[in-house]
Write an enzyme that holds these catalytic residues in place. Sequence first.
Site, short mmCIF file in Angstrom:
data_model
loop_
_atom_site.label_atom_id
_atom_site.label_comp_id
_atom_site.label_asym_id
_atom_site.label_seq_id
_atom_site.Cartn_x
_atom_site.Cartn_y
_atom_site.Cartn_z
N ILE A 427 9.50 -3.30 -45.31
CA ILE A 427 7.77 -4.30 -44.60
C ILE A 427 8.12 -5.06 -43.65
O ILE A 427 9.37 -5.48 -43.16
CB ILE A 427 7.77 -5.54 -46.06
CG1 ILE A 427 8.50 -4.82 -47.44
CG2 ILE A 427 7.40 -6.45 -45.62
CD1 ILE A 427 8.13 -5.95 -48.55
N LEU A 429 6.01 -8.03 -40.85
CA LEU A 429 5.48 -9.02 -41.08
C LEU A 429 5.27 -9.67 -39.64
O LEU A 429 6.45 -9.36 -38.86
CB LEU A 429 6.01 -10.12 -41.91
CG LEU A 429 6.39 -9.71 -43.69
CD1 LEU A 429 7.24 -10.97 -43.87
CD2 LEU A 429 4.96 -9.37 -44.01
N ALA A 455 13.96 -3.75 -46.81
CA ALA A 455 14.45 -3.87 -45.51
C ALA A 455 12.96 -5.12 -45.29
O ALA A 455 12.00 -4.66 -45.25
CB ALA A 455 14.82 -3.84 -44.10
N CYS A 456 13.50 -6.41 -44.84
CA CYS A 456 12.15 -7.27 -44.04
C CYS A 456 12.56 -7.93 -42.70
O CYS A 456 13.36 -8.61 -42.98
CB CYS A 456 11.66 -7.81 -45.22
SG CYS A 456 10.56 -9.01 -44.73
N VAL A 457 11.20 -7.13 -42.04
CA VAL A 457 11.66 -7.95 -40.09
C VAL A 457 10.15 -8.23 -40.23
O VAL A 457 9.01 -7.91 -40.48
CB VAL A 457 12.39 -6.70 -39.79
CG1 VAL A 457 13.67 -6.25 -40.11
CG2 VAL A 457 11.03 -5.69 -39.80
#
Length: 477
Positions: A427, A429, A455-457
């Site tokens: 993801i 953002l 994973a979210c960055v």
Amino acid sequence: MSAIRDNAERWAKESQTMDERELLNRYSKGERNFEGAELSGANLRGEDLTEINLEGADLTEANLSEAKLTRANLTRSRLSAADVRCDLRQAILTEANLNNADLGRARLHGADLSGASLTGAHLTGAHLSDANLRSARLQNADLDAANLIGADLSRADLSAATLTWYDQVVANLSRARLEEADLSETNLCGANLMEADLTRAKLSKANLLDANLCRAKLVGADLSQANLCNAKLLGADFEGIKLQQGNLKGVNLATLNLAGANLNRANLEDAILRDACLKGANLRIAHLYRTNLMGADLAGANLIGADLTEANLYKANIEDAITIGAVLPDGEIDEIENYPILSGKVKPMTRQIIRTDRAPAPVGPYNQAVIVNGTMFVSGQIAIDPQTNQLVGTGDICKQTEQVMANLEAILDEAKTSWSEVVKTTIFLKDMNDFATVNEIYAKFFDPDNAPARACVEVARLPKDVLVEIDCIATVG
């Protein structure tokens, strides 16, 4: 001028606020336009309000039982917790709010309820034949014994709703349009879905015990973990259907088209698949104990680890089927040494491009997704509506996330896989403060016990200045 304007505004406000006596008096004199009227709690029981215009009206907790609202306009009206057990034949209720409303045995034949919100509504025994419920929200609604013959429920959300028996009458959805409808965890026990169109519908964990699905169209539908025990399926089209971990014990699937179907870990014990088409079907680790597969076409099917103990394969076509680790009818286990390619002696690489019109077309030198040796790599998706090719929800993180997930789902569907097969997501953002909102919407698509790695960055900028982009990796077949 100021006094005139104040008087006009006061008159406008007063004209919108009235009690039932004033409304009935004006209606009796021929007035029909009551747009935006404030009528919360009004008692209109048994009144004849044929062709009245109540667009945008507030009828919260109003009593409309036994009232006649034939051809009435209730577009965007608020009817939450109202008693609407009345005659609404051919009424217009587009985008109306009917959350928790009582519509038991209401007459809604041919009514327009497209986009209406009916969450938790009571619709037991309601007459909704030929009604337009396209994109309606019916989560947790009670539709037991409802008549939905020929109704349009395409893209409607019926998750966790009940559509089963009441007073010995079954919910009737014969010939209903349910394309891409969400029926996840819906109780359809005994429901009549004969000749219904359920193309690409979501029926995961649905209860279809004793349901009638004869001649129903279920192409690409998701019935993973659904219960189909004793369901009637004569003439149904199951091409490309997803039935992972579905319960089909003893079900008659003879002659059905199940080409490319995903039956991974499905329970088909004692099922009848005589002369069925299972070309390229995924039957990995499926339970096929005593299953009748006489004359079935299993060419290219994946039967790795399946249990075929005492199964009847007389005259079945198993050309190119893979049965590594499967328990064969005679009790023997097929060994990997019988497959040089898979035993390591030969290692070919397969590569397949995935394209669908139901997701945004690529605008550069890339594809929507690529499958390599059973693993699919999906390109990052942003909130582009594939029908208009325009950005959805500018500045709205909720709408953008919903569109992104819809685009990803369309690509998964095209590859005949699903969210349950996704193993990794990323993801991106624009603002990490949006994480909680994105996560809430994202979570609706995954079973917590089977959720993928993630994973979210936060990034400085995304294409078209969108707020979120998501990619994923999934297994296929």
